[in-house]
Design a protein around this motif. Sequence first.
Motif, mmCIF file in Angstrom:
data_model
loop_
_atom_site.group_PDB
_atom_site.id
_atom_site.type_symbol
_atom_site.label_atom_id
_atom_site.label_comp_id
_atom_site.label_asym_id
_atom_site.label_seq_id
_atom_site.Cartn_x
_atom_site.Cartn_y
_atom_site.Cartn_z
ATOM 1 N N ALA A 1 -7.610 -72.679 119.780
ATOM 2 C CA ALA A 1 -8.978 -72.576 120.299
ATOM 3 C C ALA A 1 -9.704 -71.394 119.648
ATOM 4 N N LEU A 2 -9.008 -70.277 119.477
ATOM 5 C CA LEU A 2 -9.615 -69.116 118.833
ATOM 6 C C LEU A 2 -9.945 -69.433 117.381
ATOM 7 N N LEU A 3 -9.042 -70.090 116.680
ATOM 8 C CA LEU A 3 -9.274 -70.470 115.291
ATOM 9 C C LEU A 3 -10.494 -71.383 115.182
ATOM 10 N N GLU A 4 -10.592 -72.372 116.068
ATOM 11 C CA GLU A 4 -11.733 -73.287 116.052
ATOM 12 C C GLU A 4 -13.044 -72.545 116.313
ATOM 13 N N CYS A 5 -13.033 -71.658 117.308
ATOM 14 C CA CYS A 5 -14.232 -70.879 117.631
ATOM 15 C C CYS A 5 -14.644 -70.003 116.453
ATOM 16 N N ALA A 6 -13.664 -69.347 115.838
ATOM 17 C CA ALA A 6 -13.953 -68.452 114.719
ATOM 18 C C ALA A 6 -14.517 -69.226 113.526
ATOM 19 N N LEU A 7 -13.913 -70.355 113.203
ATOM 20 C CA LEU A 7 -14.390 -71.146 112.067
ATOM 21 C C LEU A 7 -15.788 -71.689 112.319
ATOM 22 N N GLU A 8 -16.046 -72.126 113.551
ATOM 23 C CA GLU A 8 -17.391 -72.605 113.889
ATOM 24 C C GLU A 8 -18.406 -71.460 113.858
ATOM 25 N N GLY A 9 -17.940 -70.227 114.089
ATOM 26 C CA GLY A 9 -18.820 -69.058 114.063
ATOM 27 C C GLY A 9 -19.060 -68.512 112.671
ATOM 28 N N GLY A 10 -18.383 -69.080 111.663
ATOM 29 C CA GLY A 10 -18.623 -68.645 110.292
ATOM 30 C C GLY A 10 -17.467 -67.896 109.649
ATOM 31 N N ALA A 11 -16.305 -67.869 110.278
ATOM 32 C CA ALA A 11 -15.160 -67.158 109.715
ATOM 33 C C ALA A 11 -14.675 -67.832 108.439
ATOM 34 N N THR A 12 -14.175 -67.017 107.520
ATOM 35 C CA THR A 12 -13.588 -67.544 106.288
ATOM 36 C C THR A 12 -12.065 -67.453 106.329
ATOM 37 N N ASP A 13 -11.516 -66.614 107.213
ATOM 38 C CA ASP A 13 -10.071 -66.445 107.320
ATOM 39 C C ASP A 13 -9.747 -65.854 108.684
ATOM 40 N N VAL A 14 -8.620 -66.264 109.257
ATOM 41 C CA VAL A 14 -8.156 -65.733 110.537
ATOM 42 C C VAL A 14 -6.668 -65.430 110.399
ATOM 43 N N GLU A 15 -6.283 -64.191 110.712
ATOM 44 C CA GLU A 15 -4.877 -63.791 110.674
ATOM 45 C C GLU A 15 -4.474 -63.344 112.074
ATOM 46 N N MET B 1 -21.534 -62.126 110.181
ATOM 47 C CA MET B 1 -20.817 -61.296 111.155
ATOM 48 C C MET B 1 -21.433 -61.350 112.548
ATOM 49 N N LEU B 2 -22.720 -61.160 112.664
ATOM 50 C CA LEU B 2 -23.365 -61.151 113.980
ATOM 51 C C LEU B 2 -23.174 -62.495 114.676
ATOM 52 N N HIS B 3 -23.386 -63.592 113.974
ATOM 53 C CA HIS B 3 -23.210 -64.920 114.555
ATOM 54 C C HIS B 3 -21.761 -65.118 115.006
ATOM 55 N N LEU B 4 -20.808 -64.660 114.200
ATOM 56 C CA LEU B 4 -19.393 -64.798 114.542
ATOM 57 C C LEU B 4 -19.049 -64.013 115.805
ATOM 58 N N VAL B 5 -19.484 -62.765 115.888
ATOM 59 C CA VAL B 5 -19.208 -61.941 117.071
ATOM 60 C C VAL B 5 -19.836 -62.560 118.311
ATOM 61 N N GLN B 6 -21.063 -63.054 118.190
ATOM 62 C CA GLN B 6 -21.719 -63.699 119.327
ATOM 63 C C GLN B 6 -20.970 -64.949 119.762
ATOM 64 N N ALA B 7 -20.484 -65.743 118.816
ATOM 65 C CA ALA B 7 -19.736 -66.964 119.152
ATOM 66 C C ALA B 7 -18.436 -66.617 119.862
ATOM 67 N N LEU B 8 -17.733 -65.581 119.392
ATOM 68 C CA LEU B 8 -16.482 -65.170 120.033
ATOM 69 C C LEU B 8 -16.728 -64.686 121.463
ATOM 70 N N LYS B 9 -17.762 -63.857 121.633
ATOM 71 C CA LYS B 9 -18.072 -63.348 122.974
ATOM 72 C C LYS B 9 -18.510 -64.475 123.904
#
Length: 118
Positions: free
Chosen positions: A7-21, A51-59
């Motif tokens: 779920a975190l990976l999906e949220c991060a990718l939808e928020g604009g992430a390029t990589d998740v470790e 970055m801003l969009h990603l942080v907002q999506a995670l929160k």
Amino acid sequence: AEVDMDALLECALEGGATDVEFGIEESDSSAAGDDDETGSHAMIKCETNDMLHLVQALKADGYVTTQFENQWLVKDEGNTNLLDKESAEKFEKFLSSMDDDLDVTNVFHNASFVDDNI
């Protein structure tokens, strides 16, 4: 609380992430038996503009961001400048002067040093 990595990976990718470790973070106090300081963490990378969009999506999905910042990352490990002993000494002096400057908070470089057993 256990984090659903999918779920975190999906949220991060939808928020604009390029990589998740994913990893486990342990502080020095956990060695003393304080288990409250041990928890899951993830390093999520994205382009600066996202970055801003990603942080907002995670929160918005209830994830806690403990730290977010811009960092320059070396995209290719072979993209370094090898410094000889004389150049390395000059570069170390330069880095020391940057460290002493109160206006400088981070210094990024792609220098690598010849391993001389001095």
